[in-house]
Scaffold this motif. Structure first.
Motif, PDB file in Angstrom:
ATOM      1  N   ASP A   1     -10.549 -11.578 -17.277  1.00 46.96           N
ATOM      2  CA  ASP A   1     -10.229 -10.374 -16.242  1.00 46.96           C
ATOM      3  C   ASP A   1      -9.923 -11.221 -15.027  1.00 46.96           C
ATOM      4  O   ASP A   1      -8.953 -10.581 -14.284  1.00 46.96           O
ATOM      5  CB  ASP A   1     -11.184  -9.553 -16.113  1.00 46.96           C
ATOM      6  N   VAL A   2     -10.677 -12.327 -14.772  1.00 52.50           N
ATOM      7  CA  VAL A   2     -10.204 -13.053 -13.442  1.00 52.50           C
ATOM      8  C   VAL A   2      -9.037 -13.593 -13.836  1.00 52.50           C
ATOM      9  O   VAL A   2      -8.276 -13.729 -12.575  1.00 52.50           O
ATOM     10  CB  VAL A   2     -11.360 -14.110 -13.193  1.00 52.50           C
ATOM     11  N   ALA A   3      -8.597 -14.137 -14.914  1.00 46.97           N
ATOM     12  CA  ALA A   3      -7.195 -14.632 -15.223  1.00 46.97           C
ATOM     13  C   ALA A   3      -6.163 -13.601 -14.771  1.00 46.97           C
ATOM     14  O   ALA A   3      -5.077 -13.764 -14.157  1.00 46.97           O
ATOM     15  CB  ALA A   3      -7.043 -15.217 -16.528  1.00 46.97           C
ATOM     16  N   SER A   4      -6.499 -12.190 -15.142  1.00 45.56           N
ATOM     17  CA  SER A   4      -5.472 -11.438 -14.907  1.00 45.56           C
ATOM     18  C   SER A   4      -5.287 -10.778 -13.445  1.00 45.56           C
ATOM     19  O   SER A   4      -4.285 -10.635 -12.940  1.00 45.56           O
ATOM     20  CB  SER A   4      -5.893  -9.877 -15.940  1.00 45.56           C
ATOM     21  N   ALA A   5      -6.732 -10.823 -12.744  1.00 47.83           N
ATOM     22  CA  ALA A   5      -6.526 -10.472 -11.405  1.00 47.83           C
ATOM     23  C   ALA A   5      -5.895 -11.806 -10.719  1.00 47.83           C
ATOM     24  O   ALA A   5      -5.182 -11.380  -9.554  1.00 47.83           O
ATOM     25  CB  ALA A   5      -7.861 -10.342 -10.809  1.00 47.83           C
ATOM     26  N   TRP A   6      -6.009 -12.772 -11.003  1.00 47.15           N
ATOM     27  CA  TRP A   6      -5.359 -14.006 -10.529  1.00 47.15           C
ATOM     28  C   TRP A   6      -3.765 -13.777 -10.714  1.00 47.15           C
ATOM     29  O   TRP A   6      -3.079 -14.160  -9.835  1.00 47.15           O
ATOM     30  CB  TRP A   6      -5.952 -15.462 -10.978  1.00 47.15           C
ATOM     31  N   ALA A   7      -3.569 -13.546 -11.857  1.00 49.49           N
ATOM     32  CA  ALA A   7      -1.844 -13.469 -12.257  1.00 49.49           C
ATOM     33  C   ALA A   7      -1.371 -12.274 -11.276  1.00 49.49           C
ATOM     34  O   ALA A   7      -0.115 -12.268 -10.821  1.00 49.49           O
ATOM     35  CB  ALA A   7      -1.972 -13.216 -13.913  1.00 49.49           C
ATOM     36  N   TRP A   8      -2.276 -11.188 -11.122  1.00 51.60           N
ATOM     37  CA  TRP A   8      -1.672 -10.081 -10.338  1.00 51.60           C
ATOM     38  C   TRP A   8      -1.632 -10.446  -8.867  1.00 51.60           C
ATOM     39  O   TRP A   8      -0.578 -10.248  -8.206  1.00 51.60           O
ATOM     40  CB  TRP A   8      -2.708  -9.015 -10.440  1.00 51.60           C
ATOM     41  N   ALA A   9      -2.539 -11.161  -8.481  1.00 56.21           N
ATOM     42  CA  ALA A   9      -2.523 -11.945  -6.908  1.00 56.21           C
ATOM     43  C   ALA A   9      -1.228 -12.737  -6.911  1.00 56.21           C
ATOM     44  O   ALA A   9      -0.286 -12.452  -5.886  1.00 56.21           O
ATOM     45  CB  ALA A   9      -3.616 -12.783  -6.739  1.00 56.21           C
ATOM     46  N   PHE A  10      -0.681 -13.367  -7.861  1.00 49.33           N
ATOM     47  CA  PHE A  10       0.425 -14.486  -8.016  1.00 49.33           C
ATOM     48  C   PHE A  10       1.588 -13.583  -7.803  1.00 49.33           C
ATOM     49  O   PHE A  10       2.502 -13.706  -7.150  1.00 49.33           O
ATOM     50  CB  PHE A  10       0.455 -15.239  -9.119  1.00 49.33           C
ATOM     51  N   ALA A  11       1.788 -12.629  -8.759  1.00 48.91           N
ATOM     52  CA  ALA A  11       2.852 -11.691  -8.794  1.00 48.91           C
ATOM     53  C   ALA A  11       3.063 -11.074  -7.515  1.00 48.91           C
ATOM     54  O   ALA A  11       4.325 -10.575  -7.373  1.00 48.91           O
ATOM     55  CB  ALA A  11       2.847 -10.669 -10.240  1.00 48.91           C
ATOM     56  N   ASN A  12       2.115 -10.458  -6.986  1.00 50.65           N
ATOM     57  CA  ASN A  12       2.361  -9.630  -5.746  1.00 50.65           C
ATOM     58  C   ASN A  12       2.094 -10.289  -4.359  1.00 50.65           C
ATOM     59  O   ASN A  12       2.109  -9.705  -3.374  1.00 50.65           O
ATOM     60  CB  ASN A  12       1.197  -8.367  -5.886  1.00 50.65           C
ATOM     61  N   ALA A  13       2.076 -11.621  -4.567  1.00 50.37           N
ATOM     62  CA  ALA A  13       1.979 -12.263  -3.080  1.00 50.37           C
ATOM     63  C   ALA A  13       2.771 -12.061  -2.156  1.00 50.37           C
ATOM     64  O   ALA A  13       2.377 -11.992  -1.107  1.00 50.37           O
ATOM     65  CB  ALA A  13       1.622 -13.887  -3.592  1.00 50.37           C
ATOM     66  N   HIS A  14       4.159 -12.095  -2.358  1.00 53.80           N
ATOM     67  CA  HIS A  14       5.116 -11.972  -1.424  1.00 53.80           C
ATOM     68  C   HIS A  14       5.220 -10.666  -0.940  1.00 53.80           C
ATOM     69  O   HIS A  14       5.021 -10.217   0.354  1.00 53.80           O
ATOM     70  CB  HIS A  14       6.537 -12.064  -2.065  1.00 53.80           C
ATOM     71  N   ALA A  15       4.724  -9.593  -1.736  1.00 55.76           N
ATOM     72  CA  ALA A  15       4.627  -8.075  -1.303  1.00 55.76           C
ATOM     73  C   ALA A  15       3.408  -8.025  -0.300  1.00 55.76           C
ATOM     74  O   ALA A  15       3.425  -7.139   0.531  1.00 55.76           O
ATOM     75  CB  ALA A  15       4.445  -7.186  -2.291  1.00 55.76           C
ATOM     76  N   LEU A  16       2.408  -8.699  -0.444  1.00 54.99           N
ATOM     77  CA  LEU A  16       1.219  -8.750   0.516  1.00 54.99           C
ATOM     78  C   LEU A  16       1.467  -9.756   1.758  1.00 54.99           C
ATOM     79  O   LEU A  16       0.363  -9.844   2.206  1.00 54.99           O
ATOM     80  CB  LEU A  16       0.017  -9.191  -0.283  1.00 54.99           C
ATOM     81  N   GLY A  17       2.537 -10.273   1.884  1.00 51.11           N
ATOM     82  CA  GLY A  17       2.608 -11.050   2.874  1.00 51.11           C
ATOM     83  C   GLY A  17       2.131 -12.459   2.751  1.00 51.11           C
ATOM     84  O   GLY A  17       1.680 -13.319   3.730  1.00 51.11           O
ATOM     85  N   ALA A  18       1.830 -13.037   1.442  1.00 47.39           N
ATOM     86  CA  ALA A  18       1.007 -14.131   1.186  1.00 47.39           C
ATOM     87  C   ALA A  18       1.831 -15.356   0.453  1.00 47.39           C
ATOM     88  O   ALA A  18       2.986 -14.782  -0.294  1.00 47.39           O
ATOM     89  CB  ALA A  18      -0.172 -13.794   0.103  1.00 47.39           C
TER      90      ALA A  18
END
Length: 300
Positions: A125-142
């Motif tokens: 689950d941590v891996a999935s949340a990390w992957a979500w963060a990576f995929a959505n980084a640009h949209a979050l301004g990161a």
């Protein structure tokens, strides 16, 4: 920066030292509850219960700095603890607020718990949340190349497994900018064999629930035995008044990474705190732990 009456800090320091190296969530939370109610929240937008998977606990909270930034911000994924069987992302809202106030887009995920979901569910689950963060980084301004993955206690174990064991890492995802492991446990076999020395009850309500009762499988679930990835920056911390098993396993993980796997990890002792007070103090009373983490992330 937290500005607290020095009498408050001195009173809590006395309580922490008098209580010693124990893990008592209701007690420690009660000390900090009045300060949690009045913690700083200005300058942070919170998006709650964002879905990242199919399970009801596959939800995460995002803490976004509201101040405009000319460049993409760093992103921190922070994983709560709870002995593999309890805990909730809302309990670490103070962490999300504090690091967003420091300029980090901060993602605090929930994850599946034992005994209903056993190893390696938490790490997956941590891996999935990390992957979500990576995929959505640009949209979050990161910035997707400046993603830090951190966890405390059981959360540190899940972060260590997700980042250090190749088969548990998200596919096609680069290594984190750094991993930050706070008072974690990394050798379940050692915890089984050293229950007497660590003062752990038998059966163990935490490890038996998450890792199961087939002790022959414990070496294969011990992170120190499974490290198989290329080195990346990593910080290992423990509290001055952490129980012995956290301090011993921090040292063992450091030694294995350094002598067998080519890592060059950093170490930090969180002075004046126990296992839980170091987290409860964040954004409420003192900045001892966040300062150590921020200092490291700014250097990597």
């Amino acid at each position: 920066m937290i500005h607290t009456d020095p009498h408050t800090v001195a009173r809590l320091d006395a309580l922490i030292r008098a209580t010693g190296a124990v893990i008592d969530p209701p007690l420690i939370k009660s000390w900090y509850a009045p300060y949690r109610e009045n913690q700083p929240t200005a300058g942070v937008e919170v998006r709650r219960d964002v879905v990242y998977g199919d399970n009801e606990r596959h939800r995460l909270d995002v803490y976004l700095p509201t101040e405009a930034s000319a460049t993409p911000r760093p992103l921190l994924v922070f994983v709560h603890g709870g002995g593999f069987i309890r805990g909730d992302k809302r309990e670490r809202a103070n962490v999300g607020l504090r690091f967003a106030r420091a300029g980090f887009v901060t993602v605090v995920p929930g994850y599946r718990l034992g005994p209903a979901h056993q190893w390696p569910a938490g790490a997956q689950d941590v891996a999935s949340a990390w992957a979500w963060a990576f995929a959505n980084a640009h949209a979050l301004g990161a910035d997707p190349v400046r993603i830090y993955v951190a966890g405390e206690s059981a959360g540190a174990a899940h972060v260590a497994a997700a980042t250090l064991i190749g088969e548990l890492r998200p596919p096609r995802l680069p290594a984190p900018r750094a991993a930050l492991l706070i008072s974690g446990v990394y050798n379940v076999q050692l915890e089984k064999l050293a229950r007497r020395q660590f003062g752990t009850p038998s059966p163990d309500p935490r490890n038996d629930a998450y890792f199961g009762s087939n002790f022959a499988r414990y070496p294969a679930m011990s992170i120190v035995e499974r490290i198989d990835v290329a080195p990346f920056p990593l910080l290992i911390t423990w509290a001055e008044l952490d129980p012995p098993q956290m301090q011993v396993q921090a040292g063992e993980l450091f030694a294995r990474l350094t002598t067998r796997h080519g890592f060059d990890p950093d170490l930090a002792v969180i002075k004046g705190h126990n296992h839980l007070s170091q987290l409860e103090a964040i954004n409420t009373v003192d900045d001892v732990l966040p300062n150590a983490l921020l200092d490291y992330m700014k250097r990597t």
